[in-house]
Design an enzyme around this catalytic site. Structure first.
Site, short mmCIF file in Angstrom:
data_model
loop_
_atom_site.label_atom_id
_atom_site.label_comp_id
_atom_site.label_asym_id
_atom_site.label_seq_id
_atom_site.Cartn_x
_atom_site.Cartn_y
_atom_site.Cartn_z
N SER A 139 0.81 -1.22 0.00
CA SER A 139 0.00 0.00 0.00
C SER A 139 0.84 1.27 0.00
CB SER A 139 -0.92 0.01 1.22
OG SER A 139 -0.16 -0.02 2.43
N SER A 185 2.80 -7.18 2.63
CA SER A 185 2.41 -6.11 3.55
C SER A 185 0.88 -6.00 3.63
CB SER A 185 3.06 -4.80 3.08
OG SER A 185 2.94 -3.79 4.04
N PHE A 186 0.31 -4.89 3.20
CA PHE A 186 -1.14 -4.72 3.10
C PHE A 186 -1.76 -5.89 2.31
CE2 PHE A 186 -3.95 -3.15 -0.36
CZ PHE A 186 -5.09 -2.78 0.34
#
Length: 398
Positions: free
Chosen positions: A161, A230-231
């Site tokens: 993100s 990650s996101f």
């Protein structure tokens, strides 16, 4: 399937051992070409008259014992499922089919909207100069940009993100390496990259999960392995915990999805305000390797972050208080603990964005998990240690 029912041919026109190729429109699109085949039980099936591997008409093939053999490279497709008999991840496109008053009819997809030659040429020129633009598919009314490389078992890469991020920016070093062994798909998640942004956006875990599931459905991908960064790791966990049968294996890299306290690094990422100095600072937060901290890279990512509408969408996704955004991306730990999938957890030891403790917690929760920690590595494992990361993922998914 959406579209109209088209009258194709009389029942007696279809031979038991030969497909019948037909043209049902004049749009020049693939959907104009339909192939009708008689099944051993006397029923009929209509399909797109195009092999999924190359632009070869399936109507030139042969039918025997409920299997259609492509005339080009002899792929064999089961007429009940459309799937390739020796590699089910590949499938012909079947249409709902019926017989009415002696006629074979099929529900053929509606034509894609027409574009002028000028629009088409401009789109081709834009795609040629910008590698971040890949293929496109409509997902629940949203034109979705994605990359599709290689062949074999399907693997979907879900990006992070960062400001101005896209699937290509996140996975440009991963796509070609994995494509040597798999069919690798990397979509721009809703609100990011070159995927169409809705006029009245509502960005949350439910919406992002629904968009990715719609992407799988639009490409008729029943079961895939997921690689989440990650996101994107939270989105992969969301899909795997809600729809475990849709997922084969999981790779979670520097993943969100378990409870943690907002780090200064993540606060800087989600609170980014566009400027060259700010982007240089942010690259320093993402990476451990100082050689990545170049003005050229910062300008490239800044240009992506300030395209029309991008920063406005980004602000809408991660407003203050940002700890609430972290919490909203957290998956219930009982659901994570119940995951049955083989899972590879990857983290950079020196990650300043997502704490290493996240991956340690995932290792504790997921029964079939293994953890690999890269030393001298920040949040960009797939970039800072690209060759070793790619080899690790290929070995795991294989």
């Amino acid at each position: 399937m959406t579209g109209s029912w088209e009258r194709l041919c009389l029942v007696e026109e279809v031979l038991s051992d030969r497909p019948l190729g037909l043209v049902v429109g004049d749009t020049g699109q693939d959907r104009d070409r339909v192939c009708v085949v008689a099944k051993p039980d006397g029923q009929f099936i209509a399909m797109l008259d195009r092999c999924p591997h190359r632009d070869i008409a399936l109507s030139g093939g042969l039918v025997k014992a409920g299997v259609l053999t492509c005339p080009g490279h002899f792929w064999c497709f089961d007429l009940e499922t459309g799937r390739r008999t020796d590699e089910p991840s590949h499938a012909a496109t079947l249409y709902p089919t019926r017989v009415v008053d002696g006629w074979v009819e099929a529900q053929v997809p509606a034509p894609a909207p027409r574009v002028s030659m000028r629009e088409w040429l401009l789109a081709q020129a834009e795609r040629a100069k910008d590698p971040e633009i890949g293929e496109s598919v409509v997902v629940d009314g949203v034109m979705t940009n994605y990359h599709d490389e290689g062949s074999g078992p399907p693997v979907v890469l879900i990006h992070g993100s960062g400001p101005g991020v896209s699937a290509w920016a996140n996975w440009r070093l991963t796509l070609p390496a994995l494509a040597e062994n798999f069919r690798v798909l990397a979509p721009d998640v809703l609100g990011f990259g070159y995927t169409e942004r809705p006029s009245n956006p509502c960005y949350d875990l439910e919406v992002w999960t629904g968009h990715l599931l719609g992407f799988l459905d639009a490409l008729e991908l029943d079961r895939v392995s997921l690689v989440g960064n990650s996101f994107g790791g939270a989105l992969a966990l969301s899909i795997a915990t809600r729809f475990p049968d849709r997922v084969d294996k999981l790779v979670l890299m520097g993943s969100v999805g378990v409870p943690f306290e907002l780090t200064p690094g993540l606060d800087a990422v989600w609170g980014f305000e566009p400027s060259l100095p700010a982007m240089l600072d942010l690259i320093g937060v993402f990476s451990h390797d100082p050689s990545l901290l170049t003005e050229d890279l910062a300008r490239l990512r800044l240009d992506a972050a300030i395209r029309p509408g991008v920063q406005e969408a980004y602000r809408a996704m991660f407003p203050r208080p940002r700890q609430a955004r972290v919490d909203a991306l957290t998956i219930d730990e009982d659901r994570v603990r119940g995951l049955p999938h083989e899972t590879l957890v990857v983290h950079g030891r020196d990650d300043r964005v997502i704490p290493l403790n996240n991956s340690l917690r995932l290792l504790e929760l997921i029964d079939q998990a293994q953890l690999h920690v890269f030393g001298r590595c920040g949040h960009w494992v797939q970039i800072e240690h690209a060759e070793r990361f790619n080899r690790l993922v290929v070995d795991f998914l294989s």
